[in-house]
Design a protein around this motif. Structure first.
Motif, PDB file in Angstrom:
ATOM      1  N   LEU A 110       0.801  -1.223   0.000  1.00  0.00           N
ATOM      2  CA  LEU A 110       0.000   0.000   0.000  1.00  0.00           C
ATOM      3  C   LEU A 110       0.834   1.274   0.000  1.00  0.00           C
ATOM      4  O   LEU A 110       0.342   2.339  -0.383  1.00  0.00           O
ATOM      5  N   VAL A 111       2.094   1.169   0.441  1.00  0.00           N
ATOM      6  CA  VAL A 111       2.930   2.373   0.557  1.00  0.00           C
ATOM      7  C   VAL A 111       4.117   2.331  -0.405  1.00  0.00           C
ATOM      8  O   VAL A 111       4.260   3.201  -1.262  1.00  0.00           O
ATOM      9  N   TRP A 112       4.978   1.351  -0.236  1.00  0.00           N
ATOM     10  CA  TRP A 112       6.258   1.362  -0.957  1.00  0.00           C
ATOM     11  C   TRP A 112       6.131   1.053  -2.446  1.00  0.00           C
ATOM     12  O   TRP A 112       6.786   1.706  -3.265  1.00  0.00           O
ATOM     13  N   LEU A 113       5.327   0.091  -2.822  1.00  0.00           N
ATOM     14  CA  LEU A 113       5.207  -0.215  -4.250  1.00  0.00           C
ATOM     15  C   LEU A 113       4.499   0.901  -5.024  1.00  0.00           C
ATOM     16  O   LEU A 113       4.948   1.253  -6.121  1.00  0.00           O
ATOM     17  N   PRO A 114       3.444   1.505  -4.478  1.00  0.00           N
ATOM     18  CA  PRO A 114       2.892   2.685  -5.168  1.00  0.00           C
ATOM     19  C   PRO A 114       3.909   3.838  -5.255  1.00  0.00           C
ATOM     20  O   PRO A 114       3.961   4.551  -6.258  1.00  0.00           O
ATOM     21  N   TYR A 115       4.727   4.004  -4.219  1.00  0.00           N
ATOM     22  CA  TYR A 115       5.782   5.023  -4.239  1.00  0.00           C
ATOM     23  C   TYR A 115       6.723   4.807  -5.426  1.00  0.00           C
ATOM     24  O   TYR A 115       7.183   5.764  -6.057  1.00  0.00           O
ATOM     25  N   LEU A 116       6.963   3.553  -5.754  1.00  0.00           N
ATOM     26  CA  LEU A 116       7.819   3.223  -6.899  1.00  0.00           C
ATOM     27  C   LEU A 116       7.110   3.407  -8.245  1.00  0.00           C
ATOM     28  O   LEU A 116       7.745   3.307  -9.290  1.00  0.00           O
ATOM     29  N   GLY A 117       5.791   3.612  -8.203  1.00  0.00           N
ATOM     30  CA  GLY A 117       5.026   3.701  -9.436  1.00  0.00           C
ATOM     31  C   GLY A 117       4.607   2.330  -9.953  1.00  0.00           C
ATOM     32  O   GLY A 117       4.173   2.200 -11.096  1.00  0.00           O
ATOM     33  N   TRP A 118       4.714   1.308  -9.106  1.00  0.00           N
ATOM     34  CA  TRP A 118       4.366  -0.060  -9.487  1.00  0.00           C
ATOM     35  C   TRP A 118       2.901  -0.382  -9.185  1.00  0.00           C
ATOM     36  O   TRP A 118       2.455  -1.491  -9.439  1.00  0.00           O
ATOM     37  N   GLY A 119       2.162   0.565  -8.633  1.00  0.00           N
ATOM     38  CA  GLY A 119       0.753   0.345  -8.310  1.00  0.00           C
ATOM     39  C   GLY A 119       0.586  -0.378  -6.977  1.00  0.00           C
ATOM     40  O   GLY A 119       1.554  -0.797  -6.344  1.00  0.00           O
ATOM     41  N   LEU A 120      -0.668  -0.510  -6.553  1.00  0.00           N
ATOM     42  CA  LEU A 120      -0.966  -1.234  -5.310  1.00  0.00           C
ATOM     43  C   LEU A 120      -0.490  -2.674  -5.444  1.00  0.00           C
ATOM     44  O   LEU A 120      -0.825  -3.366  -6.414  1.00  0.00           O
ATOM     45  N   PHE A 121       0.302  -3.087  -4.499  1.00  0.00           N
ATOM     46  CA  PHE A 121       0.848  -4.449  -4.459  1.00  0.00           C
ATOM     47  C   PHE A 121       1.628  -4.826  -5.723  1.00  0.00           C
ATOM     48  O   PHE A 121       1.813  -5.993  -6.016  1.00  0.00           O
ATOM     49  N   GLY A 122       2.079  -3.825  -6.473  1.00  0.00           N
ATOM     50  CA  GLY A 122       2.881  -4.080  -7.663  1.00  0.00           C
ATOM     51  C   GLY A 122       2.099  -4.508  -8.874  1.00  0.00           C
ATOM     52  O   GLY A 122       2.667  -4.934  -9.878  1.00  0.00           O
ATOM     53  N   THR A 123       0.778  -4.384  -8.816  1.00  0.00           N
ATOM     54  CA  THR A 123      -0.061  -4.899  -9.896  1.00  0.00           C
ATOM     55  C   THR A 123       0.068  -4.105 -11.197  1.00  0.00           C
ATOM     56  O   THR A 123      -0.315  -4.617 -12.248  1.00  0.00           O
ATOM     57  N   ALA A 124       0.628  -2.894 -11.154  1.00  0.00           N
ATOM     58  CA  ALA A 124       0.853  -2.160 -12.396  1.00  0.00           C
ATOM     59  C   ALA A 124       1.992  -2.799 -13.197  1.00  0.00           C
ATOM     60  O   ALA A 124       2.071  -2.623 -14.405  1.00  0.00           O
ATOM     61  N   VAL A 125       2.849  -3.545 -12.516  1.00  0.00           N
ATOM     62  CA  VAL A 125       3.917  -4.290 -13.191  1.00  0.00           C
ATOM     63  C   VAL A 125       3.343  -5.621 -13.656  1.00  0.00           C
ATOM     64  O   VAL A 125       3.369  -5.945 -14.836  1.00  0.00           O
ATOM     65  N   THR A 126       2.844  -6.393 -12.696  1.00  0.00           N
ATOM     66  CA  THR A 126       2.161  -7.663 -12.941  1.00  0.00           C
ATOM     67  C   THR A 126       1.564  -8.128 -11.612  1.00  0.00           C
ATOM     68  O   THR A 126       2.170  -7.905 -10.557  1.00  0.00           O
ATOM     69  N   PRO A 127       0.414  -8.783 -11.631  1.00  0.00           N
ATOM     70  CA  PRO A 127      -0.149  -9.308 -10.386  1.00  0.00           C
ATOM     71  C   PRO A 127       0.774 -10.316  -9.697  1.00  0.00           C
ATOM     72  O   PRO A 127       0.650 -10.547  -8.496  1.00  0.00           O
ATOM     73  N   LYS A 128       1.716 -10.869 -10.426  1.00  0.00           N
ATOM     74  CA  LYS A 128       2.659 -11.825  -9.836  1.00  0.00           C
ATOM     75  C   LYS A 128       3.545 -11.180  -8.773  1.00  0.00           C
ATOM     76  O   LYS A 128       4.049 -11.866  -7.888  1.00  0.00           O
ATOM     77  N   VAL A 129       3.728  -9.853  -8.861  1.00  0.00           N
ATOM     78  CA  VAL A 129       4.522  -9.154  -7.849  1.00  0.00           C
ATOM     79  C   VAL A 129       3.862  -9.314  -6.481  1.00  0.00           C
ATOM     80  O   VAL A 129       4.535  -9.541  -5.477  1.00  0.00           O
ATOM     81  N   ALA A 130       2.538  -9.210  -6.425  1.00  0.00           N
ATOM     82  CA  ALA A 130       1.823  -9.340  -5.152  1.00  0.00           C
ATOM     83  C   ALA A 130       2.072 -10.710  -4.532  1.00  0.00           C
ATOM     84  O   ALA A 130       2.357 -10.818  -3.334  1.00  0.00           O
ATOM     85  N   VAL A 131       1.992 -11.746  -5.337  1.00  0.00           N
ATOM     86  CA  VAL A 131       2.202 -13.112  -4.832  1.00  0.00           C
ATOM     87  C   VAL A 131       3.651 -13.310  -4.398  1.00  0.00           C
ATOM     88  O   VAL A 131       3.921 -13.824  -3.312  1.00  0.00           O
ATOM     89  N   ALA A 132       4.577 -12.882  -5.232  1.00  0.00           N
ATOM     90  CA  ALA A 132       5.999 -13.066  -4.921  1.00  0.00           C
ATOM     91  C   ALA A 132       6.391 -12.326  -3.650  1.00  0.00           C
ATOM     92  O   ALA A 132       7.106 -12.866  -2.798  1.00  0.00           O
ATOM     93  N   THR A 133       5.913 -11.096  -3.502  1.00  0.00           N
ATOM     94  CA  THR A 133       6.281 -10.329  -2.314  1.00  0.00           C
ATOM     95  C   THR A 133       5.581 -10.868  -1.058  1.00  0.00           C
ATOM     96  O   THR A 133       6.149 -10.792   0.032  1.00  0.00           O
TER      97      THR A 133
END
Length: 156
Positions: A110-133
């Motif tokens: 909710l904080v760090w990945l959106p700060y990176l521009g990767w979206g909530l839970f990294g889903t702007a990159v891929t939903p797999k980021v949420a699972v991996a993290t």
């Protein structure tokens, strides 16, 4: 925590060093898995998250400086998180620590990945980021729980 004569809960500061130390060790376990995933090409993140956070925060830095800052920041964050758990929870169990790892994952998502521009839970990159993290944070929590639980008599 202990209870004072007035009935208020007091912080058990003697648990801070063990919590911080084991938090750093648990961060090493989590980081080893993350770096292995990046090295063999299965990690869905474009780069290790601590390195991405340092690059986003400080801009262009020489590679050795960026690497040192990323390692120090990640170990420091893990150590502080471990100390906080050790202080707030009198008897840390593996279950509690795994839940705590999941809570840290929520903060990151909710904080760090959106700060990176990767979206909530990294889903702007891929939903797999949420699972991996999530897996990485559960590894942190499980390792921390095993270490603090094993050592509870020594830390409090």
């Amino acid at each position: 925590m202990i209870t004072t004569n007035s009935g208020r809960r007091a912080v058990t500061w003697s648990r801070v060093p063990a919590g911080a130390g084991w938090g750093a060790v648990a961060t090493v376990a989590m980081s080893a898995l993350m770096l292995a995933g990046v090295a063999i090409g299965v990690a869905p993140m474009p780069k290790p998250i601590p390195a991405a956070l340092v690059a986003e925060t400080f801009g262009t830095l020489p590679e050795p400086v960026r690497l040192v800052l990323a390692v120090v920041a990640h170990l420091g964050y893990g150590a502080v998180a471990g100390a906080l758990l050790a202080v707030l929870v009198r008897q840390v169990s593996v279950r509690i620590a795994a839940g705590y790892g999941a809570l840290l994952w929520v903060v990151m998502g909710l904080v760090w990945l959106p700060y990176l521009g990767w979206g909530l839970f990294g889903t702007a990159v891929t939903p797999k980021v949420a699972v991996a993290t999530l897996v990485l944070h559960l590894v942190y929590g499980l390792a921390l729980g095993l270490l603090l639980d094993r050592r509870k008599e020594a830390v409090g």
